[in-house]
Design a protein around this motif. Sequence first.
Motif, mmCIF file in Angstrom:
data_model
loop_
_atom_site.group_PDB
_atom_site.id
_atom_site.type_symbol
_atom_site.label_atom_id
_atom_site.label_comp_id
_atom_site.label_asym_id
_atom_site.label_seq_id
_atom_site.Cartn_x
_atom_site.Cartn_y
_atom_site.Cartn_z
ATOM 1 N N CYS B 39 -5.896 -16.236 -3.531
ATOM 2 C CA CYS B 39 -6.281 -17.578 -3.105
ATOM 3 C C CYS B 39 -6.149 -17.626 -1.581
ATOM 4 O O CYS B 39 -5.110 -17.272 -1.036
ATOM 5 C CB CYS B 39 -5.361 -18.603 -3.774
ATOM 6 N N PRO B 49 -8.766 -20.547 -6.326
ATOM 7 C CA PRO B 49 -8.151 -19.251 -6.667
ATOM 8 C C PRO B 49 -9.146 -18.375 -7.445
ATOM 9 O O PRO B 49 -9.957 -18.885 -8.209
ATOM 10 C CB PRO B 49 -6.972 -19.639 -7.566
ATOM 11 N N TYR B 114 -2.087 -24.664 -8.668
ATOM 12 C CA TYR B 114 -2.643 -23.365 -8.277
ATOM 13 C C TYR B 114 -1.691 -22.253 -8.711
ATOM 14 O O TYR B 114 -2.113 -21.197 -9.170
ATOM 15 C CB TYR B 114 -2.827 -23.291 -6.748
#
Lengths: 354, 354
Positions: B39, B49, B114
């Motif tokens: 990412c 990502p 994430y």
Amino acid sequence: METTATAIKIEKIKTSKISQVDFDNLAFGSVFTDHMLVCDYKNGAWQTPEIMPYQAISLEPSAKIFHYGQSIFEGMKAYKDDHGDAFLFRPSDNHRRLNISANRMCIPEIPKAYFMDGLKELINLDKDWIPQKDGSSLYIRPFIFASGKGFHASPADEYKFLICLAPSGAYFSGKVKVLIEETYSRSANGGVGFAKTGGNYAGQFFPTQLAVKEGYNQVIWTDDNTHENIEEAGAMNIFIRINDTLITAPTSDRILDGITRKSILEIAQAEGIRTEVRKITVPEVVEAAKNGSLKEMFGAGTAAVVSPIAAFGYRGTDYDLPELTDSYASRFKKIITDIQYNRSEDPFGWRQKV
Amino acid sequence: METTATAIKIEKIKTSKISQVDFDNLAFGSVFTDHMLVCDYKNGAWQTPEIMPYQAISLEPSAKIFHYGQSIFEGMKAYKDDHGDAFLFRPSDNHRRLNISANRMCIPEIPKAYFMDGLKELINLDKDWIPQKDGSSLYIRPFIFASGKGFHASPADEYKFLICLAPSGAYFSGKVKVLIEETYSRSANGGVGFAKTGGNYAGQFFPTQLAVKEGYNQVIWTDDNTHENIEEAGAMNIFIRINDTLITAPTSDRILDGITRKSILEIAQAEGIRTEVRKITVPEVVEAAKNGSLKEMFGAGTAAVVSPIAAFGYRGTDYDLPELTDSYASRFKKIITDIQYNRSEDPFGWRQKV
């Protein structure tokens, strides 16, 4: 460590990028020349150095540089005189210090010939990139990092040594305002503060940003135990002039043995300026500021050369330094840069023609 | 920071490498699975990502990771039970600590979604790589480093966040002999010792190698000022049992807030073991070793889990620890690994199914 570099392999760039560069408006370290030097350490030895077009490096995600911070570097500059000849300043000292850093960080030492021959070959190839504008120079960045693989927290088995060149303008523009730091610290007794290793710099960014928010340019670090002793400024050693005496802290395992720092001490001796290399405390400097005996403070380092400090902040109060017409800082800067740019004799033997 | 990860982009490997791996003879962190998560942070934000085949990364030579050490990481593990289900251990704590490290190192925080979604997606994809042999596990390495360019010593403007997976055997084999260090130090007051940043590890390699030459496996760090207080072992927090009391140093800005460390403190409370989180000095431990009240010392960390210490060296003398049949170390290790491998209830709510 006096191994002779086997013939350096050279691959020249097809088309130079130099015409794209605005040499009148150079920032610090953000434009790079046509070539770089790369030397790999593997199977227990440094391999043949190669000069090649400046290009990206490919690394495994498990390369130890990403995880365990094994990295060291040096900062140097090349200068050009009016005849177009190129010069280095005390390059052997950079090589010696790189290996001091290497030992502390468990990185294999780089042989002197690999460093010096590689450096000169590279600079000769990219000689046209040395700026001639006053205050500009070719910044040289030799560095070594761990390229060996694996998540085990132990020294790598492979390393890369590179030299990159960046035509650069001044590091600081104008006078510098510094904050004397009492909360955060740069280095520990018995730590790695004397080594030029990446972690010493990353750790300074947060406290420096806090200082920048308050209107300062840099932090002056104090010792982590009492926060009384003035140490260094992270990118510069610090000199303090009280009356006509020039004072700087002794180097230690917490303080970088700066090449500009020791050059200033030698020049001061030659010039008959009284110097004291000793612990200097914050209360002493504050007291001197109050009673008017504090004449100057300045930073000294390769990137910033001699950087006069206009004011320092301490516990919420700013103390201004006087504006002097004939400061030590300007004298040292003139003597050093005159030697560097081949504008004067070199009684110390510091200048080396490339 | 509760941003939802936009749909993660996934590019699967064409042919898995798993058949090439000898799962019965795994070293620690030296074999990597088919995929990794990447990412990028640029233009002031973390981008989408991507999961892609494990592959080399390309970086400019001026990327700040090589020069200024801006890097942080976490260590985690995934475990598989007898039904083939995969589990993580307190993953939110790793995310939280990664962002604590990020703040200290001037690296942008990674949003929780994430981290967690990327982690689970990646582990699901490479689930077959989780070893089932006792003592083996899938070591997980989330890390962030400065990929932004330039030689100015200031925070980068671009970063890379990666997660890599490494099926791994034990970190230490057998009992560990440690040296109490009094010359070198790991971290400063006001420094970065509490952050999982590369420089904290590189700085330990040299003193650890000196200790290894004298027959020890690891160093126990003491504070850099008095060298009297026992801090941590670099890759592990340290626990000391005197009579039936379990003692460990409080976390501070010099000591990592270990997840295994705090799990042990919670288990000890549940088990009715008396614990003291306080400064513990070397003279106190030496005295306890001499009078027989020192029953155990052990390290605690994700990589090494609970690592019993067989002996410690101090000022030229080795002090052996007794061999206990029912040690605290073995009790804690059993309780923690039973939770991790889904062999027991999880009264603490630490286990998370992937």
